[in-house]
Write a protein that holds these residues in place. Structure first.
Motif, short mmCIF file in Angstrom:
data_model
loop_
_atom_site.label_atom_id
_atom_site.label_comp_id
_atom_site.label_asym_id
_atom_site.label_seq_id
_atom_site.Cartn_x
_atom_site.Cartn_y
_atom_site.Cartn_z
N LYS A 45 0.84 -1.20 0.00
CA LYS A 45 0.00 0.00 0.00
C LYS A 45 0.88 1.25 0.00
O LYS A 45 0.62 2.22 -0.73
CB LYS A 45 -0.94 -0.01 1.20
CG LYS A 45 -1.90 1.18 1.26
CD LYS A 45 -2.81 1.08 2.44
CE LYS A 45 -3.78 -0.08 2.33
NZ LYS A 45 -4.74 0.13 1.19
N ALA A 46 1.92 1.26 0.81
CA ALA A 46 2.80 2.42 0.89
C ALA A 46 3.54 2.65 -0.43
O ALA A 46 3.75 3.79 -0.85
CB ALA A 46 3.80 2.25 2.04
N LEU A 47 3.94 1.56 -1.10
CA LEU A 47 4.70 1.69 -2.34
C LEU A 47 3.87 2.28 -3.47
O LEU A 47 4.43 2.69 -4.50
CB LEU A 47 5.26 0.33 -2.74
CG LEU A 47 6.40 -0.20 -1.88
CD1 LEU A 47 6.80 -1.61 -2.31
CD2 LEU A 47 7.61 0.73 -1.92
N LYS A 48 2.56 2.33 -3.31
CA LYS A 48 1.73 3.00 -4.32
C LYS A 48 2.01 4.50 -4.36
O LYS A 48 1.79 5.16 -5.38
CB LYS A 48 0.25 2.78 -4.03
CG LYS A 48 -0.24 1.36 -4.17
CD LYS A 48 -1.75 1.30 -4.16
CE LYS A 48 -2.33 1.95 -2.92
NZ LYS A 48 -3.82 1.89 -2.92
N TYR A 49 2.48 5.04 -3.24
CA TYR A 49 2.69 6.48 -3.13
C TYR A 49 4.14 6.88 -3.35
O TYR A 49 4.44 8.05 -3.56
CB TYR A 49 2.23 6.97 -1.76
CG TYR A 49 0.77 6.69 -1.48
CD1 TYR A 49 -0.20 7.62 -1.82
CD2 TYR A 49 0.37 5.50 -0.89
CE1 TYR A 49 -1.54 7.37 -1.58
CE2 TYR A 49 -0.96 5.24 -0.65
CZ TYR A 49 -1.92 6.17 -1.00
OH TYR A 49 -3.26 5.92 -0.76
N GLY A 50 5.05 5.94 -3.29
CA GLY A 50 6.46 6.24 -3.48
C GLY A 50 7.35 5.25 -2.75
O GLY A 50 6.87 4.27 -2.16
N LEU A 51 8.63 5.49 -2.78
CA LEU A 51 9.58 4.63 -2.09
C LEU A 51 9.48 4.85 -0.58
O LEU A 51 9.36 5.98 -0.11
CB LEU A 51 11.00 4.93 -2.56
CG LEU A 51 11.28 4.71 -4.05
CD1 LEU A 51 12.72 5.09 -4.37
CD2 LEU A 51 11.02 3.25 -4.44
N MET A 52 9.56 3.76 0.18
CA MET A 52 9.45 3.86 1.63
C MET A 52 10.80 4.25 2.23
O MET A 52 11.61 3.40 2.59
CB MET A 52 8.98 2.53 2.24
CG MET A 52 7.51 2.25 2.06
SD MET A 52 6.92 1.00 3.23
CE MET A 52 8.13 -0.28 3.05
N SER A 53 11.02 5.53 2.35
CA SER A 53 12.27 6.00 2.96
C SER A 53 12.27 5.77 4.46
O SER A 53 13.31 5.52 5.07
CB SER A 53 12.47 7.49 2.68
OG SER A 53 12.67 7.71 1.31
N VAL A 54 11.09 5.85 5.05
CA VAL A 54 10.94 5.62 6.49
C VAL A 54 9.76 4.67 6.68
O VAL A 54 8.68 4.90 6.12
CB VAL A 54 10.69 6.93 7.26
CG1 VAL A 54 10.51 6.64 8.75
CG2 VAL A 54 11.81 7.92 7.03
N ALA A 55 9.97 3.59 7.43
CA ALA A 55 8.90 2.63 7.71
C ALA A 55 9.10 2.08 9.12
O ALA A 55 10.04 1.33 9.37
CB ALA A 55 8.90 1.50 6.69
N LYS A 56 8.22 2.48 10.03
CA LYS A 56 8.38 2.12 11.43
C LYS A 56 7.06 1.64 12.03
O LYS A 56 6.01 2.17 11.69
CB LYS A 56 8.91 3.31 12.24
CG LYS A 56 10.29 3.80 11.81
CD LYS A 56 10.77 4.95 12.69
CE LYS A 56 12.16 5.41 12.30
NZ LYS A 56 12.67 6.49 13.20
N ALA A 57 7.16 0.65 12.92
CA ALA A 57 6.00 0.14 13.65
C ALA A 57 6.28 0.26 15.14
O ALA A 57 7.39 -0.03 15.60
CB ALA A 57 5.72 -1.32 13.27
N TYR A 58 5.24 0.66 15.90
CA TYR A 58 5.41 0.96 17.32
C TYR A 58 4.48 0.09 18.16
O TYR A 58 3.28 -0.02 17.87
CB TYR A 58 5.10 2.44 17.59
CG TYR A 58 6.06 3.39 16.93
CD1 TYR A 58 7.05 4.02 17.67
CD2 TYR A 58 5.98 3.64 15.57
CE1 TYR A 58 7.96 4.89 17.06
CE2 TYR A 58 6.88 4.51 14.94
CZ TYR A 58 7.86 5.13 15.70
OH TYR A 58 8.74 5.98 15.10
N ALA A 59 5.06 -0.52 19.22
CA ALA A 59 4.26 -1.34 20.13
C ALA A 59 5.16 -1.85 21.24
O ALA A 59 6.39 -1.74 21.18
CB ALA A 59 3.61 -2.51 19.40
#
Length: 335
Positions: A45-59
Motif C-alpha cells: 500500500k505504501a509503495l503506491k505512493y512512493g519509495l518507503m524511505s521511512v517505515a516504522k511500527a510501534y508497540a
C-alpha cells in the motif's frame, strides 16, 4: 479512497514515510477479519505512493506473538519497542500505560523536520488521539497525510483532519468461514439435552472443534463476533430447562454460507427469530445481499475486547447443572 500510483519515474522517485500504530492495526484486523494482519500488505500500500524511505511500527512487542516480528522484517518495517508502563492505583490494582503512541508522534514530527524531501506521510491507525498530529502535519507543515486504518475501526474525525484515507481491506476467505461453520454445528450437536449455545460459552469451547491450522484459538472470539455482525450467527431469546431466560447464539439456517457449509435443503422450513416458519430458500430470496447491519439491542452483544483476552466468564453447562442439583437437595437442620 486514494489510488495514486508512484510518481517521478523520470527523475528521482517520490519518497514516503509510513508509521504504524501496531496494536491498533493488529487488534482491529483480528476483530474485523478473524486473522492476523500481514505487514506485506501495508508495504504494498505504501509503495503506491512512493519509495518507503521511512517505515516504522510501534508497540510493546512483548505483548505480541514472536512471528509478527519476522513478518515486519520481511515487509521492511523497523520495530520500535516500548514496554508498557506498569503502576498501581490507590486500591492496589495494576494499571498499564502505553508509551508507543507518544514516541510515534515524536518520531513523525522529527521526520517531518529533518526530511523536508518527504512530502507524504502514511499513518496506519484509526485512533482519534492522533488528530492534532495530523492537523499539524497538514495545516502547518503543508504535508500530505493519508490515514490507513481497518474499516469499522477508524475515527471519522481523524479521516476528516487528514482529508484522505486508504483503508486496509482484506479478502474474506470463504473456505475458512465454511470450516468454522461446520465446527460450530459440531459443537452444538455435542451439547447435552437441556443446554443451549451461548456466545460466551461458544467462544470458550469452540477451540476443541476448530482446525487450528485455519483459525488459531486466540482468534475464535473475534470470528464469533464477525459472524454475529454478518448474521451468520443470530441471537434468540429462550428459556432453559431451569426456567431461566437466556439469549442463545445459533447458526442462521437461511444464510447462504450456512446453507453451503451444512448442505441445508433450501426447501426445508426453518423458524426465524420471531417464531415464523418459512423456507430457507424464501429467506434467501427475500435478502439477496447479506450486509453487516447495526445492532438494535446492544445488550445482546458482549463488549468487544482485545481478542487475546478471555471474554466475560459465565457458568459452564456442568456448573449450571451442579448448581441446580445442589439447590434441589433437601436441607438438613441441626437442632
Amino acid at each position: 479512497m486514494v489510488n495514486g500510483p508512484m510518481a517521478g519515474r523520470t527523475g528521482r522517485a517520490d519518497e514516503v514515510a509510513a508509521f504504524v500504530d501496531f496494536e491498533n492495526i493488529r487488534y482491529s484486523t483480528i476483530n474485523s477479519y478473524g486473522r492476523e494482519p500481514d505487514p506485506v500488505v501495508w508495504r504494498d500500500k505504501a509503495l503506491k505512493y512512493g519509495l518507503m524511505s521511512v517505515a516504522k511500527a510501534y508497540a510493546d512487542f512483548d505483548q505480541h506473538p514472536p512471528y509478527v516480528r519476522t513478518r515486519l522484517d520481511v515487509a521492511g518495517f523497523e520495530m520500535n519497542h516500548y514496554p508498557v508502563k506498569r503502576s498501581q492505583d490507590s486500591q492496589g490494582r495494576e494499571k498499564l500505560a502505553s508509551r508507543s503512541d507518544l514516541n510515534l508522534v515524536v518520531d513523525i514530527i522529527n521526520t517531518a523536520l529533518v526530511r523536508p524531501d518527504i512530502k507524504t506521510f502514511l499513518l496506519f491507525s484509526g485512533d482519534k488521539d492522533f488528530i492534532r498530529l495530523v492537523t499539524t502535519l497538514r495545516n502547518r507543515l503543508g504535508l500530505r497525510v493519508v490515514i490507513c486504518g481497518v474499516p469499522g475501526s477508524v475515527s471519522p474525525d481523524l479521516v476528516a483532519a487528514a482529508g484522505e484515507d486508504d483503508p486496509i481491506e482484506l479478502e474474506q476467505t470463504e473456505d475458512i468461514d465454511i470450516s468454522v461453520i461446520q465446527s460450530i454445528s459440531t459443537y452444538v450437536e455435542q451439547l447435552h439435552d437441556g443446554f443451549v449455545p451461548t456466545q460466551s460459552h461458544m467462544s470458550r469451547s469452540l477451540w476443541r472443534f476448530v482446525d487450528r491450522s485455519k483459525l488459531p484459538s486466540e482468534h475464535i472470539e473475534a470470528k464469533v463476533m464477525e459472524f454475529l455482525r454478518k448474521q451468520v450467527l443470530i441471537k434468540r431469546q429462550t428459556i432453559n430447562g431451569q426456567g431461566n431466560e437466556l439469549v442463545t447464539t445459533e447458526l442462521n439456517p437461511a444464510h447462504p454460507l450456512v446453507i453451503e457449509a451444512l448442505e441445508i435443503d433450501a426447501s426445508v422450513e426453518v423458524v426465524d427469530a420471531e417464531g415464523d416458519e418459512h423456507s430457507a430458500e424464501d429467506e434467501a430470496d427475500g435478502q439477496p445481499e447479506w450486509r453487516e447491519e447495526p445492532v438494535e439491542d446492544e445488550d445482546l452483544y458482549d463488549e468487544p475486547q482485545p481478542p487475546n483476552l478471555e471474554n466475560r466468564r459465565s457458568r459452564s453447562p456442568w456448573e449450571q447443572e451442579f448448581s441446580t442439583n445442589r439447590n434441589d437437595r433437601p436441607r438438613r437442620y441441626m437442632p
